[in-house]
Scaffold this motif. Structure first.
Motif, mmCIF file in Angstrom:
data_model
loop_
_atom_site.group_PDB
_atom_site.id
_atom_site.type_symbol
_atom_site.label_atom_id
_atom_site.label_comp_id
_atom_site.label_asym_id
_atom_site.label_seq_id
_atom_site.Cartn_x
_atom_site.Cartn_y
_atom_site.Cartn_z
ATOM 1 N N LYS A 236 2.447 1.352 -7.436
ATOM 2 C CA LYS A 236 3.597 0.765 -6.763
ATOM 3 C C LYS A 236 4.896 1.525 -7.062
ATOM 4 O O LYS A 236 5.995 1.018 -6.835
ATOM 5 N N ASP A 237 4.769 2.741 -7.575
ATOM 6 C CA ASP A 237 5.930 3.616 -7.760
ATOM 7 C C ASP A 237 6.144 4.379 -6.458
ATOM 8 O O ASP A 237 5.242 5.097 -5.997
ATOM 9 N N PRO A 238 7.312 4.234 -5.817
ATOM 10 C CA PRO A 238 7.517 4.858 -4.503
ATOM 11 C C PRO A 238 7.743 6.367 -4.534
ATOM 12 O O PRO A 238 8.038 6.971 -3.501
ATOM 13 N N SER A 239 7.581 6.994 -5.696
ATOM 14 C CA SER A 239 7.809 8.437 -5.807
ATOM 15 C C SER A 239 6.571 9.221 -5.364
ATOM 16 O O SER A 239 5.440 8.782 -5.573
ATOM 17 N N SER B 228 0.850 -1.189 0.000
ATOM 18 C CA SER B 228 0.000 0.000 0.000
ATOM 19 C C SER B 228 0.884 1.237 0.000
ATOM 20 O O SER B 228 1.661 1.448 0.929
ATOM 21 N N LYS B 229 0.749 2.028 -1.040
ATOM 22 C CA LYS B 229 1.548 3.251 -1.123
ATOM 23 C C LYS B 229 0.989 4.303 -0.178
ATOM 24 O O LYS B 229 -0.215 4.542 -0.133
ATOM 25 N N GLY B 230 1.880 4.920 0.580
ATOM 26 C CA GLY B 230 1.486 5.993 1.478
ATOM 27 C C GLY B 230 2.339 7.220 1.246
ATOM 28 O O GLY B 230 3.540 7.110 0.984
ATOM 29 N N ALA C 136 7.348 22.631 13.151
ATOM 30 C CA ALA C 136 7.334 21.639 12.074
ATOM 31 C C ALA C 136 6.361 20.500 12.398
ATOM 32 O O ALA C 136 6.289 20.021 13.532
ATOM 33 N N PHE C 137 5.640 20.057 11.360
ATOM 34 C CA PHE C 137 4.642 18.997 11.514
ATOM 35 C C PHE C 137 4.628 18.132 10.254
ATOM 36 O O PHE C 137 5.232 18.481 9.232
ATOM 37 N N LYS C 138 3.910 17.014 10.337
ATOM 38 C CA LYS C 138 3.635 16.237 9.133
ATOM 39 C C LYS C 138 2.161 15.869 9.118
ATOM 40 O O LYS C 138 1.524 15.735 10.164
ATOM 41 N N ILE C 139 1.621 15.727 7.904
ATOM 42 C CA ILE C 139 0.233 15.321 7.711
ATOM 43 C C ILE C 139 0.227 14.051 6.854
ATOM 44 O O ILE C 139 0.962 13.933 5.886
ATOM 45 N N GLY C 140 -0.562 13.086 7.257
ATOM 46 C CA GLY C 140 -0.653 11.835 6.507
ATOM 47 C C GLY C 140 -2.044 11.256 6.692
ATOM 48 O O GLY C 140 -2.843 11.772 7.475
ATOM 49 N N THR C 141 -2.301 10.228 6.095
ATOM 50 C CA THR C 141 -1.498 9.623 5.061
ATOM 51 C C THR C 141 -2.431 9.186 3.972
ATOM 52 O O THR C 141 -3.652 9.231 4.147
ATOM 53 N N THR C 142 -1.907 8.768 2.827
ATOM 54 C CA THR C 142 -2.739 8.237 1.756
ATOM 55 C C THR C 142 -2.592 6.722 1.702
ATOM 56 O O THR C 142 -1.629 6.153 2.218
ATOM 57 N N TYR C 143 -3.557 6.064 1.063
ATOM 58 C CA TYR C 143 -3.527 4.611 0.875
ATOM 59 C C TYR C 143 -3.850 4.316 -0.589
ATOM 60 O O TYR C 143 -4.942 4.648 -1.059
ATOM 61 N N ASP C 144 -2.908 3.715 -1.285
ATOM 62 C CA ASP C 144 -3.124 3.382 -2.694
ATOM 63 C C ASP C 144 -2.561 1.985 -2.944
ATOM 64 O O ASP C 144 -1.347 1.782 -2.892
ATOM 65 N N ALA D 7 7.150 9.528 0.129
ATOM 66 C CA ALA D 7 6.253 8.414 -0.181
ATOM 67 C C ALA D 7 6.999 7.106 -0.014
ATOM 68 O O ALA D 7 8.231 7.063 -0.021
ATOM 69 N N GLY D 8 6.259 6.030 0.153
ATOM 70 C CA GLY D 8 6.848 4.704 0.259
ATOM 71 C C GLY D 8 5.762 3.650 0.131
ATOM 72 O O GLY D 8 4.563 3.957 0.198
ATOM 73 N N ILE D 9 6.184 2.408 -0.084
ATOM 74 C CA ILE D 9 5.243 1.297 -0.222
ATOM 75 C C ILE D 9 5.268 0.468 1.056
ATOM 76 O O ILE D 9 6.286 -0.139 1.401
ATOM 77 N N ARG D 10 4.169 0.466 1.784
ATOM 78 C CA ARG D 10 4.078 -0.338 3.001
ATOM 79 C C ARG D 10 3.961 -1.821 2.636
ATOM 80 O O ARG D 10 3.241 -2.169 1.704
ATOM 81 N N PRO D 11 4.602 -2.711 3.392
ATOM 82 C CA PRO D 11 4.449 -4.149 3.136
ATOM 83 C C PRO D 11 3.174 -4.692 3.770
ATOM 84 O O PRO D 11 3.191 -5.429 4.755
#
Length: 314
Positions: free
Chosen positions: A251-254, A208-210, A239-247, A282-286
């Motif tokens: 499968k492109d980690p960019s 799942s790409k996030g 500084a903060f971060k906002i997440g996340t997406t699920y795709d 971005a990255g691909i979760r296992p």
């Protein structure tokens, strides 16, 4: 002969290496990815699935083992990466708040769901229905853990930073051989890279790409992670971060412009103060279809093992 060959050095690989060192086993690690998805997302530990107010798989067992395990690694590496972080659930309706109270009455959840409802977490986050707090939460900062462990193994000449060639693996009667290195067992801890592994590619890895956005907001003062449709996590200062997406399809980690648009929309819905985007990752979760880790031995080759699928819950 080594006791183990380890392929991959993210969250699973580093945890396994710690156990091998603790039990005085010899090993060598192969890893060609200096920044696995683990270091993109970090590793929040939270025993509750906040979408449904249910416990994660084996929540109590995991929470009992977690702190002592990582404190041992902190001591060994002489660094700090284990932090206590508040996790707060913004309610979007009276019904959601009522469901929280119903869940908190269940024995398995009572020690993790606070019944003291907060009315405000920041002047710039509207919470008309209140906020619930999950107890016993925190973060394993893998952006500190993985590089520190990597440096240790490089100095000890136990880490080879090169791509593993599956065709070069030989099977012996009492183990395996890989480019002149013999070992009793080999364990693959490759994360989503498992889909290229000819020995385990039949397993139900989905991936799942996030994507995450880093941003600065001078007026936003926030102590803890706020979860609603998406989450906001403080990184220190403004500084903060906002997440996340699920795709599950890409499968492109960019990072993508579509991912940024989705996350900015979530951010505008969550906060009402000015902000400035400073980065996107971005990255691909296992992730696995049945939401369980992949742990075990190959059905044909008894010296081949897998440890994977640890990205099944976010």
């Amino acid at each position: 002969m080594k006791d183990y060959i380890i392929v991959g050095f993210g969250f699973a690989g580093s945890s396994l290496v710690h156990l091998l060192e603790k039990n005085q086993k010899s090993f060598v690690v192969f890893n060609d990815n200096p920044a696995p998805v683990t270091t993109v997302a970090g590793a929040m530990f939270n025993p509750i699935i906040l979408k449904r107010f249910t416990p994660v798989w084996k929540a109590q067992e995991q929470m009992t083992l977690l702190l002592p395990f990582f404190r041992e690694i902190e001591k060994k590496l002489q660094t700090s990466f284990l932090y206590k972080v508040r996790v707060l659930r913004k309610f979007t309706s009276v019904e959601e708040k009522n469901n929280w109270f119903v869940a908190s009455d269940k024995p398995i959840l009572s020690e993790y769901l606070s019944t003291d409802i907060l009315q405000e977490v920041s002047p710039y986050i509207k919470t008309p229905f209140g906020v619930g707090e999950v107890l016993h939460t925190g973060m394993v900062n893998t952006r500190i853990l993985i590089p520190a462990y990597r440096e240790k193994l490089l100095k000890e000449e136990k880490l080879l930073e090169e791509k593993f060639d599956y065709d070069a693996l030989e099977f012996l009667e009492e183990g395996v051989r890989y480019r002149g290195i013999t070992a009793k067992r080999i364990v693959f801890c490759e994360g989503y890279g498992m889909v290229e592994n000819p020995f385990f590619r039949a397993l139900p890895m989905v991936g799942s790409k996030g994507e995450l956005l880093n941003f600065e907001a001078d007026m936003l003062q926030l102590e803890g992670v706020v979860k609603s449709d998406g989450f906001i996590a403080p990184l220190g200062g403004n500084a903060f971060k906002i997440g996340t997406t699920y795709d599950n399809d890409d499968k492109d980690p960019s990072p993508t412009s579509g991912g940024r648009e989705i996350l900015e929309q979530k951010l505008r819905q969550l906060i009402s103060c000015p902000y400035h985007i400073t980065g996107q990752v971005a990255g691909i979760r296992p992730t696995v279809r049945d939401r369980r880790p992949l742990v075990g031995v190959h059905p044909k080759y008894k010296n081949l093992f897998i440890l994977n699928g640890l990205g099944t819950h976010v």
